[in-house]
Scaffold this motif. Structure first.
Motif, PDB file in Angstrom:
ATOM      1  N   THR A 105       0.827  -1.201   0.000  1.00 34.01           N
ATOM      2  CA  THR A 105       0.000   0.000   0.000  1.00 34.01           C
ATOM      3  C   THR A 105       0.865   1.255   0.000  1.00 34.01           C
ATOM      4  N   ALA A 106       1.907   1.259   0.827  1.00 32.82           N
ATOM      5  CA  ALA A 106       2.804   2.412   0.869  1.00 32.82           C
ATOM      6  C   ALA A 106       3.501   2.627  -0.464  1.00 32.82           C
ATOM      7  N   LEU A 107       3.789   1.527  -1.158  1.00 33.63           N
ATOM      8  CA  LEU A 107       4.517   1.608  -2.418  1.00 33.63           C
ATOM      9  C   LEU A 107       3.634   2.076  -3.565  1.00 33.63           C
ATOM     10  N   ARG A 108       2.360   1.638  -3.583  1.00 33.96           N
ATOM     11  CA  ARG A 108       1.529   1.870  -4.765  1.00 33.96           C
ATOM     12  C   ARG A 108       0.343   2.798  -4.524  1.00 33.96           C
ATOM     13  N   HIS A 109      -0.030   2.999  -3.257  1.00 34.12           N
ATOM     14  CA  HIS A 109      -1.187   3.857  -2.999  1.00 34.12           C
ATOM     15  C   HIS A 109      -1.049   4.454  -1.606  1.00 34.12           C
ATOM     16  N   ALA A 110      -0.019   5.288  -1.436  1.00 28.82           N
ATOM     17  CA  ALA A 110       0.355   5.789  -0.110  1.00 28.82           C
ATOM     18  C   ALA A 110      -0.766   6.555   0.578  1.00 28.82           C
ATOM     19  N   ARG A 111      -1.630   7.184  -0.205  1.00 29.68           N
ATOM     20  CA  ARG A 111      -2.681   7.984   0.443  1.00 29.68           C
ATOM     21  C   ARG A 111      -3.712   7.118   1.154  1.00 29.68           C
ATOM     22  N   SER A 112      -3.660   5.794   0.955  1.00 31.31           N
ATOM     23  CA  SER A 112      -4.565   4.891   1.671  1.00 31.31           C
ATOM     24  C   SER A 112      -4.037   4.497   3.041  1.00 31.31           C
ATOM     25  N   LEU A 113      -2.856   5.006   3.401  1.00 33.64           N
ATOM     26  CA  LEU A 113      -2.324   4.766   4.739  1.00 33.64           C
ATOM     27  C   LEU A 113      -2.760   5.892   5.662  1.00 33.64           C
ATOM     28  N   THR A 114      -3.387   5.540   6.772  1.00 32.79           N
ATOM     29  CA  THR A 114      -3.847   6.528   7.734  1.00 32.79           C
ATOM     30  C   THR A 114      -3.298   6.178   9.108  1.00 32.79           C
ATOM     31  N   GLU A 115      -3.590   7.010  10.076  1.00 35.41           N
ATOM     32  CA  GLU A 115      -3.151   6.739  11.448  1.00 35.41           C
ATOM     33  C   GLU A 115      -3.814   5.475  11.997  1.00 35.41           C
ATOM     34  N   ASP A 116      -4.965   5.146  11.458  1.00 39.38           N
ATOM     35  CA  ASP A 116      -5.690   3.957  11.924  1.00 39.38           C
ATOM     36  C   ASP A 116      -5.325   2.704  11.137  1.00 39.38           C
ATOM     37  N   GLY A 117      -4.416   2.840  10.176  1.00 34.40           N
ATOM     38  CA  GLY A 117      -4.012   1.686   9.383  1.00 34.40           C
ATOM     39  C   GLY A 117      -4.228   1.939   7.903  1.00 34.40           C
ATOM     40  N   ALA A 118      -4.317   0.856   7.140  1.00 31.22           N
ATOM     41  CA  ALA A 118      -4.478   0.977   5.693  1.00 31.22           C
ATOM     42  C   ALA A 118      -5.942   0.840   5.306  1.00 31.22           C
ATOM     43  N   ARG A 119      -6.316   1.554   4.258  1.00 36.93           N
ATOM     44  CA  ARG A 119      -7.652   1.442   3.707  1.00 36.93           C
ATOM     45  C   ARG A 119      -7.600   0.640   2.403  1.00 36.93           C
ATOM     46  N   PRO A 120      -8.708   0.025   2.010  1.00 38.30           N
ATOM     47  CA  PRO A 120      -8.716  -0.672   0.715  1.00 38.30           C
ATOM     48  C   PRO A 120      -8.517   0.332  -0.416  1.00 38.30           C
ATOM     49  N   TRP A 121      -7.944  -0.141  -1.516  1.00 35.47           N
ATOM     50  CA  TRP A 121      -7.686   0.759  -2.645  1.00 35.47           C
ATOM     51  C   TRP A 121      -7.684  -0.029  -3.942  1.00 35.47           C
ATOM     52  N   MET A 122      -7.881   0.672  -5.061  1.00 41.54           N
ATOM     53  CA  MET A 122      -7.907   0.036  -6.366  1.00 41.54           C
ATOM     54  C   MET A 122      -7.397   1.006  -7.424  1.00 41.54           C
ATOM     55  N   ARG A 123      -6.444   0.538  -8.191  1.00 39.60           N
ATOM     56  CA  ARG A 123      -5.993   1.257  -9.377  1.00 39.60           C
ATOM     57  C   ARG A 123      -6.421   0.465 -10.611  1.00 39.60           C
ATOM     58  N   GLU A 124      -6.054   0.962 -11.777  1.00 38.28           N
ATOM     59  CA  GLU A 124      -6.432   0.279 -13.009  1.00 38.28           C
ATOM     60  C   GLU A 124      -5.847  -1.132 -13.094  1.00 38.28           C
ATOM     61  N   SER A 125      -4.656  -1.336 -12.545  1.00 43.07           N
ATOM     62  CA  SER A 125      -3.954  -2.615 -12.714  1.00 43.07           C
ATOM     63  C   SER A 125      -3.882  -3.458 -11.448  1.00 43.07           C
ATOM     64  N   GLY A 126      -4.453  -2.992 -10.343  1.00 47.69           N
ATOM     65  CA  GLY A 126      -4.390  -3.799  -9.136  1.00 47.69           C
ATOM     66  C   GLY A 126      -4.957  -3.090  -7.935  1.00 47.69           C
ATOM     67  N   GLY A 127      -5.285  -3.869  -6.894  1.00 43.07           N
ATOM     68  CA  GLY A 127      -5.816  -3.272  -5.683  1.00 43.07           C
ATOM     69  C   GLY A 127      -5.916  -4.272  -4.552  1.00 43.07           C
ATOM     70  N   TRP A 128      -6.313  -3.764  -3.362  1.00 42.92           N
ATOM     71  CA  TRP A 128      -6.358  -4.565  -2.153  1.00 42.92           C
ATOM     72  C   TRP A 128      -7.688  -4.409  -1.435  1.00 42.92           C
ATOM     73  N   ALA A 129      -8.079  -5.455  -0.730  1.00 39.85           N
ATOM     74  CA  ALA A 129      -9.241  -5.437   0.160  1.00 39.85           C
ATOM     75  C   ALA A 129      -8.837  -6.120   1.455  1.00 39.85           C
ATOM     76  N   MET A 130      -9.632  -5.920   2.504  1.00 35.91           N
ATOM     77  CA  MET A 130      -9.302  -6.466   3.814  1.00 35.91           C
ATOM     78  C   MET A 130     -10.535  -7.070   4.478  1.00 35.91           C
ATOM     79  N   ALA A 131     -10.299  -7.901   5.473  1.00 32.85           N
ATOM     80  CA  ALA A 131     -11.366  -8.478   6.288  1.00 32.85           C
ATOM     81  C   ALA A 131     -10.715  -9.123   7.508  1.00 32.85           C
ATOM     82  N   ARG A 132     -11.543  -9.707   8.345  1.00 30.98           N
ATOM     83  CA  ARG A 132     -11.049 -10.555   9.434  1.00 30.98           C
ATOM     84  C   ARG A 132     -11.727 -11.907   9.284  1.00 30.98           C
ATOM     85  N   CYS A 133     -10.915 -12.947   9.184  1.00 30.75           N
ATOM     86  CA  CYS A 133     -11.436 -14.296   8.954  1.00 30.75           C
ATOM     87  C   CYS A 133     -10.932 -15.209  10.058  1.00 30.75           C
ATOM     88  N   GLY A 134     -11.863 -15.840  10.775  1.00 30.56           N
ATOM     89  CA  GLY A 134     -11.465 -16.722  11.861  1.00 30.56           C
ATOM     90  C   GLY A 134     -10.728 -15.998  12.968  1.00 30.56           C
TER      91      GLY A 134
END
Length: 396
Positions: free
Chosen positions: A295-324
């Motif tokens: 996230t810091a490398l490709r979408h730094a503005r999604s980093l906040t004091e509370d952690g990282a937010r999901p983000w999406m660019r044309e060629s890639g992106g991230w999502a989050m959850a809690r599992c188990g």
């Protein structure tokens, strides 16, 4: 009445007969040892190879698996020469290393049950530098292919060892590396057999993992037939023509799940073409580190004091959850069409690939995350709400 002297004489004779019988047995055994020793000297390389193939790694190799692994070295006919093992139950560690007469590695095994050791090893497997592990194992096995491409990792529960400091069931991490020409299909049977043996030695308890059939590979299906699988979102995307195939690699409890789209067929070396599109899920708190880095490398503005937010660019992106009860991170990416032509992608397929950008990629990621949520008891799903433009390239 029998004379006591006669009884004593009979006893002495019986003891003498028993002594002479023991001597004959001992001399016979010694003769066998000598014969075997002489035969061993004459056939030492062959005998050593035979012994190592059947006894290495505490005999945990399935039938024929060692022959598959010896074929991953530069000289597939080189005899096996050495086998070394280390077992430290108090530290939850087991290692095994087999080498051939050319001093090449045939198999190298590391197994750990301590949470700190497992976290350290997985952090290395997914470290930021170099190519991290991105491909889950086939046949529903709980693990992934090593990022070096030379081996596999299996991660299974150890109910027999109780809970760790966080109150979670302790686990067993087993890394199996082979020679420089190793391919995943040749590693699977050996890796599972060794993992089952290591689990018994380290007191894991629970059921053995099923040893796959020889040559087992990922379930590869046409995109239109992914319905009902975690890769179902691909059935409606641009890459659904007959020239594409999807590798479905998921398990109910493993550290990774992945769906990869690649051109059908193989390259000149006989290897399957590499993926041009992939969506992957990583399950465990250990996945947080490289997610923050990406996230810091490709979408730094999604980093906040509370952690990282999901983000999406044309060629890639991230999502989050809690599992188990642990963090889960999901990534979707697509190759640049201009870089995919060398992987057997036709001109018409390149046009389809160009359509798998931004909104389509976000839809795929959203579908995969929601599918996994239903399969893995996930909550707190966070998927990107929009597609951000790619940063403009600086002029030279």
């Amino acid at each position: 009445m029998p004379d006591e002297g006669d009884d004593a004489l009979d006893g002495a004779r019986e003891r003498d007969r028993q002594r002479r019988r023991r001597h004959r047995i001992l001399w016979g055994a010694a003769a066998v040892v000598v014969v075997l020793g002489i035969t061993g000297l004459a056939l030492k390389p062959t005998a050593t190879d035979w012994w190592v193939a059947r006894s290495a790694c505490d005999g945990g190799m399935p039938d024929g698996a060692m022959d598959e692994l010896r074929g991953t070295t530069r000289d597939a006919d080189a005899r096996l020469k050495t086998a070394e093992e280390s077992f430290e139950p108090q530290l939850g560690r087991y290692t095994c290393e087999v080498g051939n007469e050319d001093d090449e590695r045939v198999v190298d095994v590391e197994a750990y049950t301590r949470a700190d050791d497992i976290h350290a090893r997985m952090s290395y497997d997914f470290q930021e530098a170099g190519e991290r592990a991105t491909t889950a194992l086939p046949a529903g096995l709980p693990g992934y292919e090593r990022r070096e491409g030379l081996g596999t990792v299996l991660l299974r529960d150890c109910p027999g060892l109780g809970k760790d400091a966080s109150g979670r069931t302790r686990q067993l991490y087993v890394s199996v590396l082979a020679g420089s020409d190793a391919r995943p299909a040749a590693m699977l049977r050996a890796s599972v057999g060794i993992t089952n043996r290591a689990a018994r030695k380290l007191g894991c308890g629970g059921k053995d993992l099923p040893v796959p059939e020889k040559g087992t590979e990922a379930a590869s299906v046409p995109p239109r037939k992914t319905a009902g699988t975690p890769c179902a979102a691909l059935a409606e995307g641009p890459l659904r023509g007959p020239e594409w195939t999807v590798d479905v690699r998921t398990s109910g409890s493993g550290p990774m799940s992945s769906c990869s789209v690649r051109p059908k067929g193989h390259d000149d070396s006989g290897r399957a073409h590499g993926p041009v599109l992939q969506v992957t899920g990583w399950y465990g708190d250990w996945s947080q580190r490289f997610m923050y880095h990406e996230t810091a490398l490709r979408h730094a503005r999604s980093l906040t004091e509370d952690g990282a937010r999901p983000w999406m660019r044309e060629s890639g992106g991230w999502a989050m959850a809690r599992c188990g009860g642990q963090a889960a991170n999901f990534e979707a990416w697509v190759r640049d069409a201009d870089d995919a032509g060398d992987d057997g992608v036709s001109a018409s397929s390149l046009r389809q690939l160009r359509g798998m950008k931004g909104g389509e990629l976000r839809r795929l990621l959203d579908g995969f995350v929601h599918d996994q949520a239903g399969r893995r008891d996930c909550e707190g799903l966070r998927v990107p709400a929009e597609v951000s433009p790619e940063p403009k390239k600086k002029r030279r």
